[in-house]
Design a protein around this motif. Structure first.
Motif: not given
Length: 405
Positions: A24-34
């Motif tokens: 979840v954290l990995g997906i969130a980071l990719a979306i919010l701060w690529p």
């Protein structure tokens, strides 16, 4: 001081829960701060490198310890496991062929893959496996040649049965020590998964796969059918009780990790840890799981059969039932040899395409498409392959334990 609560939390929380949080954290980071997501790729790279580094020596030592300490009255149940591997791989190929005929795929064949040499026949694949089996043991360890590692480990283990008791005990102690190292590596799996997911989502997203949705749907749908219907049916035939608790647990704990590492070899330590926690026979799983990572390739059989039939359908070639049956057998045999070929299952597609008289140039274009969709295809294939290793091994061990009780 801040690390002490975090360390305590990690000890009290299951590794699966931690991996889900990492996802979840990995997906969130990719979306919010690529940009930041791309920079944490090294965490996933280090994790995979650690698993790949320790897996060959782990398999080598575990198999030697298991074989050297095995007594004549002990049975390792390898034969029924090998039968399940063969049945599972052939069933997967049949599912792939059936799905391709129900939902035929047409490809846009443009640029052929270049710079890759595919095997010229099944005999060549089998010959490569034989060459791997007699490889220099040092070279086998250096290049993670698991066929060679298994052959040498089994030979040394059998030879050490005649050794002193202290020698066999030393090998058992060495095996326990390597296992502790593996457990330490597995504990950092959530961090590695976080890095892998973040970088993958940030760099590829889903747009690159938009043109191949249908092909992916057939591939992934076939793999889901095998994972959730065929494998449970095979397990039920073996243990004669509800197979889904075992199947779903293995998919959750082995399949999820393998999906993101995309390496059956790197997932060997994960599967060995699961088998140990299930209290399976160590003499069996220490050999069966590494062997399964080499020859148990249900996902590869699906990939070979689906992409080969997609090429045939694109060219307007009508595939009759006898040829489809032959394709299932060929795909199964090729899949068993996929680990001995650089490039894995994709480079065995031209071999299967030759059944339909498809030229190598066209077949290699299909291989190129395979590499394009490999972001999901290879991940799902590895997840199915690796989770099936521990599912079938556990099924046989449970059945034998019930029979002897």
């Amino acid at each position: 001081m801040i690390f002490q609560p975090l360390l305590s939390w990690s000890k009290q929380t299951s590794i699966v829960t931690q991996i889900v949080i990492g996802l979840v954290l990995g997906i969130a980071l990719a979306i919010l701060w690529p940009q930041a997501a791309l920079r944490v790729e090294f965490l996933g790279t280090l994790f995979i490198s650690a698993l790949k580094a320790v897996a060959p020596i782990l398999v080598f030592v575990l198999v030697i310890a298991a074989m050297s300490n095995q007594r004549p009255d002990q049975t390792s149940h390898l034969k029924p496991i090998l039968w399940l591997y063969a049945i599972g791989t052939l069933s997967a190929a049949i599912v792939g062929v059936f799905a391709s005929m129900l939902f035929p795929t047409t490809l846009m064949l443009k640029d052929a893959a270049t710079g890759m040499a595919a095997p010229g026949g099944i005999a060549e694949v089998l010959m490569q496996l034989l060459k791997n089996a007699v490889d220099n043991p040092v070279n086998a360890l250096m290049h993670a040649n698991y066929i060679g590692i298994l052959v040498w480990a089994i030979a040394i283990g059998i030879a050490l049965r005649r050794g002193a008791e202290s020698t066999r005990q030393a090998m058992a102690d060495f095996s326990n020590g390597i296992t502790l190292i593996i457990q330490a590596v597995i504990r950092v799996a959530p961090i590695g998964i976080f890095g892998l997911v973040a970088s993958t989502v940030a760099s590829t997203g889903t747009q690159a796969l938009a043109g191949y949705v249908h092909l992916l749907a057939v591939l992934l749908g076939s793999m889901l059918v095998v994972a959730l219907i065929i494998n449970p049916l095979i397990v039920w035939c073996k243990i004669r009780r509800n197979p889904y608790p075992l199947v779903l647990m293995c998919l959750r704990e082995s399949g999820v990790t393998a999906f993101f590492t995309r390496s059956s070899a790197a997932n060997i330590p994960i599967n060995l840890a699961i088998a140990k926690r299930l209290k399976l026979d160590a003499d069996t799983y220490s050999v069966a799981i590494p062997l399964g990572a080499t020859i148990n390739m249900a996902g590869a059989a699906i990939t070979i059969s689906v992409l080969s039939l997609a090429a045939a359908n694109t060219l307007g070639i009508v595939v009759d039932i006898p040829t489809a049956i032959l394709l299932c057998v060929v795909a199964s045999v090729c899949a068993c040899g996929a680990s001995g070929v650089a490039g894995g299952s994709l480079l065995l597609i031209p071999l299967a395409c030759s059944l339909f008289g498809i030229s190598n140039d066209i077949a290699m274009q299909v291989v190129a498409i395979g590499f394009i969709i490999g972001v999901l295809q290879d991940s799902a294939e590895t997840a199915l392959n690796s989770s099936t290793d521990v599912i079938f091994t556990a099924a046989v061990c449970m059945a034998e334990e019930e029979r002897n009780s």
